[in-house]
Scaffold this motif. Structure first.
Motif, mmCIF file in Angstrom:
data_model
loop_
_atom_site.group_PDB
_atom_site.id
_atom_site.type_symbol
_atom_site.label_atom_id
_atom_site.label_comp_id
_atom_site.label_asym_id
_atom_site.label_seq_id
_atom_site.Cartn_x
_atom_site.Cartn_y
_atom_site.Cartn_z
ATOM 1 N N ILE A 11 0.862 -1.177 0.000
ATOM 2 C CA ILE A 11 0.000 0.000 0.000
ATOM 3 C C ILE A 11 0.899 1.227 0.000
ATOM 4 N N ALA A 12 0.716 2.109 -0.964
ATOM 5 C CA ALA A 12 1.607 3.257 -1.101
ATOM 6 C C ALA A 12 0.804 4.515 -1.397
ATOM 7 N N GLY A 13 1.444 5.654 -1.182
ATOM 8 C CA GLY A 13 0.806 6.933 -1.478
ATOM 9 C C GLY A 13 1.380 8.032 -0.605
ATOM 10 N N MET A 14 1.069 9.270 -0.968
ATOM 11 C CA MET A 14 1.503 10.415 -0.176
ATOM 12 C C MET A 14 0.769 10.440 1.168
ATOM 13 N N PRO A 15 1.196 11.289 2.093
ATOM 14 C CA PRO A 15 0.532 11.341 3.403
ATOM 15 C C PRO A 15 -0.935 11.758 3.303
ATOM 16 N N ASN A 16 -1.732 11.170 4.187
ATOM 17 C CA ASN A 16 -3.111 11.594 4.433
ATOM 18 C C ASN A 16 -4.050 11.400 3.243
ATOM 19 N N VAL A 17 -3.757 10.397 2.411
ATOM 20 C CA VAL A 17 -4.666 10.111 1.294
ATOM 21 C C VAL A 17 -5.633 8.977 1.607
ATOM 22 N N GLY A 18 -5.414 8.273 2.742
ATOM 23 C CA GLY A 18 -6.351 7.230 3.141
ATOM 24 C C GLY A 18 -5.771 5.832 3.162
ATOM 25 N N LYS A 19 -4.445 5.684 3.181
ATOM 26 C CA LYS A 19 -3.828 4.363 3.131
ATOM 27 C C LYS A 19 -4.189 3.523 4.358
ATOM 28 N N SER A 20 -4.076 4.094 5.549
ATOM 29 C CA SER A 20 -4.358 3.323 6.761
ATOM 30 C C SER A 20 -5.820 2.927 6.838
ATOM 31 N N THR A 21 -6.702 3.809 6.403
ATOM 32 C CA THR A 21 -8.130 3.470 6.351
ATOM 33 C C THR A 21 -8.354 2.293 5.417
ATOM 34 N N LEU A 22 -7.686 2.307 4.273
ATOM 35 C CA LEU A 22 -7.804 1.205 3.315
ATOM 36 C C LEU A 22 -7.329 -0.108 3.929
ATOM 37 N N ILE A 23 -6.183 -0.079 4.598
ATOM 38 C CA ILE A 23 -5.633 -1.298 5.196
ATOM 39 C C ILE A 23 -6.602 -1.883 6.226
ATOM 40 N N ASN A 24 -7.116 -1.036 7.100
ATOM 41 C CA ASN A 24 -8.033 -1.523 8.128
ATOM 42 C C ASN A 24 -9.306 -2.098 7.523
ATOM 43 N N SER A 25 -9.803 -1.453 6.474
ATOM 44 C CA SER A 25 -11.032 -1.939 5.830
ATOM 45 C C SER A 25 -10.784 -3.266 5.122
ATOM 46 N N LEU A 26 -9.657 -3.393 4.425
ATOM 47 C CA LEU A 26 -9.354 -4.653 3.746
ATOM 48 C C LEU A 26 -9.184 -5.790 4.749
ATOM 49 N N ARG A 27 -8.536 -5.506 5.842
ATOM 50 C CA ARG A 27 -8.324 -6.548 6.866
ATOM 51 C C ARG A 27 -9.649 -6.968 7.488
ATOM 52 N N ASN A 28 -10.508 -5.995 7.737
ATOM 53 C CA ASN A 28 -11.802 -6.307 8.333
ATOM 54 C C ASN A 28 -12.680 -7.109 7.380
ATOM 55 N N LEU A 29 -12.705 -6.707 6.110
ATOM 56 C CA LEU A 29 -13.541 -7.401 5.137
ATOM 57 C C LEU A 29 -12.944 -8.740 4.723
ATOM 58 N N GLY A 30 -11.603 -8.829 4.723
ATOM 59 C CA GLY A 30 -10.958 -10.049 4.267
ATOM 60 C C GLY A 30 -10.983 -11.177 5.274
ATOM 61 N N ASN A 31 -10.742 -10.861 6.543
ATOM 62 C CA ASN A 31 -10.724 -11.948 7.537
ATOM 63 C C ASN A 31 -11.392 -11.568 8.854
ATOM 64 N N GLY A 32 -12.120 -10.464 8.876
ATOM 65 C CA GLY A 32 -12.887 -10.105 10.061
ATOM 66 C C GLY A 32 -12.085 -9.559 11.210
ATOM 67 N N LYS A 33 -10.812 -9.218 10.969
ATOM 68 C CA LYS A 33 -9.956 -8.710 12.044
ATOM 69 C C LYS A 33 -10.114 -7.199 12.199
ATOM 70 N N GLY A 34 -9.641 -6.708 13.350
ATOM 71 C CA GLY A 34 -9.745 -5.286 13.652
ATOM 72 C C GLY A 34 -8.617 -4.470 13.045
ATOM 73 N N LYS A 35 -8.414 -3.272 13.612
ATOM 74 C CA LYS A 35 -7.441 -2.338 13.064
ATOM 75 C C LYS A 35 -6.026 -2.915 13.090
ATOM 76 N N ALA A 36 -5.309 -2.655 11.977
ATOM 77 C CA ALA A 36 -3.890 -3.006 11.919
ATOM 78 C C ALA A 36 -3.026 -1.780 11.706
ATOM 79 N N ALA A 37 -3.648 -0.663 11.327
ATOM 80 C CA ALA A 37 -2.892 0.559 11.062
ATOM 81 C C ALA A 37 -3.550 1.721 11.793
ATOM 82 N N THR A 38 -2.711 2.594 12.324
ATOM 83 C CA THR A 38 -3.205 3.763 13.045
ATOM 84 C C THR A 38 -3.623 4.844 12.055
#
Length: 358
Positions: free
Chosen positions: A143-170
Motif C-alpha cells: 500500500i503506497a501513497g503520499m501522506p493523508n490520502v487514506g492508506k491506513s483506512t484502506l488497510i483496516n477496511s481490507l483486513r476487516n472485510l478479508g478476515n474479520g480482524k480489527g485495526k492493523a494501522a493507526t
C-alpha cells in the motif's frame, strides 16, 4: 461576479514552494525499494482532488523499473469535480499504454468508505491469485501513497472485510501518522490463497519545485498545516477559487460582499514584462479574513477578528466539501512517446489505465 473577461490572476509571490521530507520518509523510500522484489501488486492511493500533485515521482520511477502490476485508487471522489476526474482518468489510461508496457495498471475513482468497492477489490485479488497458482503461492501487496490520502483506512477496511480482524494501522487527521514500512506483513485473506500487505509511510516528493503543486497538496491536507501557515492556505484557497471563477462559493457560504474578492478600487492590472499579459493586482486578504471571523464569531477581546481561526475555518470548509466539489490539478497532456523515469523524479511520468473488475 461579472462574467466578463478579466486579467490573469497570478499566485502571490510570498506563497512559495513548501517542501516536507523528514528523515522517516527518506528511510521509508529506501525500505520500499528494498522490499519491491517481494511485492506482487501495488495498491497506490491518491487524492482525487489532486491526482497529479499526489503522485510521487520517485515512487513512480521505482515502479517503472520493477514492472509491478498496480491499482491506483483515486480516493475522496465525493469531494472532486466528476468531470475533471473523468478527464484525468482518460489521460491516465492513454499514458499507461505508452509508459508501462510491461505491467498492468488499473485506476478506480473511489470513496474508501464504499465497502462494496473494497469487496470487489478483494474478489479481484483472489481471482488474480487463483489464475496463476504457481506464481502466487501467496500474494504480497504494498500500500503506497503520499501522506493523508487514506492508506491506513484502506488497510483496516481490507483486513476487516478479508478476515474479520480489527485495526492493523493507526489513522489520524494529520499527515505523517505511519512512519515506517511494516516489518511484518498484515494478512488480509486466509484462503484459497493467503494475501498479505505491507503498509508504508506517506512519502512526499523530495523536491516539489512548483509552488502551486505544493499548495495543492497542502490545501488537501497532505502537508502539515503549520508548515504552510493557515493564513497562507486560506489565501491560496481564494486564489484557486478566483482562477476558476468560482468565488461565488465563498460569497454564498459566508454571506460575503463580492467586492471583497475583487481587486481594490482604483487598482489597475499591470503588464507582465516576460509574457506581456495583463496581471491582476494581489487581492488583500485581511478584509476577507476579518469578514469570515465576524461571521463565525472568531473574535478576541474588544471584538478583534482572529484571522488564524477564520483561515482555519475557510480551509476546513474546502476540505469537507462545503464550498463544492473541486479538482485542483489541471489535466496533463497525453504522452506522445515513452518517457524513462528517473528515481530523482525529474522525468517521472504519471501513467495509469482504467479497467473494470472482472
Amino acid at each position: 461576479m461579472s462574467g466578463t473577461a478579466r486579467a490573469v490572476i497570478q499566485l502571490p509571490a510570498h506563497l512559495r514552494t513548501i517542501n516536507w521530507f523528514p528523515g522517516h520518509m527518506a528511510k521509508g523510500l529506501r525500505e520500499m525499494r528494498n522490499k519491491m522484489r517481494q511485492v506482487d501488486v501495488i495498491i497506490e492511493v491518491r487524492d482525487a482532488r489532486v491526482p497529479v500533485s499526489s503522485m510521487n515521482p520517485a515512487f513512480e520511477a521505482m515502479l517503472t523499473r520493477a514492472a509491478t502490476d498496480r491499482y491506483i485508487l483515486l480516493n475522496k471522489i465525493d469531494l472532486a469535480d466528476p468531470i475533471a476526474t473523468k478527464r484525468h482518468v482518460e489521460v491516465m489510461e492513454h499514458n499507461a499504454k505508452i509508459a508501462l508496457p510491461d505491467s498492468q495498471t488499473w485506476v478506480f475513482p473511489v470513496s474508501l468508505s464504499d465497502r462494496s468497492f473494497l469487496r470487489k477489490l478483494i474478489k479481484d485479488l483472489k481471482c488474480k491469485a487463483a489464475a496463476d497458482p504457481l506464481k502466487y503461492s501467496k500474494m504480497t501487496l504494498m500500500i503506497a501513497g503520499m501522506p493523508n490520502v487514506g492508506k491506513s483506512t484502506l488497510i483496516n477496511s481490507l483486513r476487516n472485510l478479508g478476515n474479520g480482524k480489527g485495526k492493523a494501522a493507526t489513522t489520524g487527521g494529520q499527515p505523517g501518522v505511519t512512519r515506517a514500512v511494516s516489518g511484518t506483513p498484515i494478512k488480509i485473506v486466509d484462503e484459497p490463497t493467503r494475501i498479505y500487505l505491507l503498509d508504508t509511510p506517506g512519502i512526499m516528493d523530495p523536491q516539489i519545485r512548483d509552488p502551486i503543486q505544493s499548495f495543492n497538496v497542502a490545501l488537501t491536507g497532505g502537508i502539515r498545516d503549520h508548515l504552510a501557515g493557515m493564513e497562507n492556505l486560506a489565501e491560496y484557497l481564494v486564489f484557486a477559487l478566483r482562477v476558476r471563477q468560482r468565488e461565488q462559493a465563498l460569497v454564498d457560504l459566508f454571506k460575503m460582499p463580492s467586492a471583497l474578492l475583487a481587486p481594490p478600487v482604483g487598482a489597475k492590472p499591470t503588464v507582465d514584462p516576460e509574457s506581456g499579459v495583463l496581471v491582476e493586482p494581489v487581492l488583500p486578504m485581511r478584509p476577507v479574513l476579518d469578514h469570515v471571523a465576524r461571521r463565525i464569531g472568531a473574535l478576541e477581546k474588544g471584538g478583534v477578528p482572529n484571522r488564524d481561526r477564520a483561515a482555519a475555518f475557510m480551509v476546513q470548509a474546502f476540505r469537507t466539501g462545503k464550498l463544492g466539489r473541486f479538482t485542483l490539478d489541471t489535466v496533463p497532456e497525453p504522452l506522445a512517446t515513452p518517457v524513462r523515469a528517473h528515481e530523482d523524479g525529474e522525468e517521472a511520468t504519471n501513467t495509469t489505465a482504467q479497467a473494470d473488475f472482472p
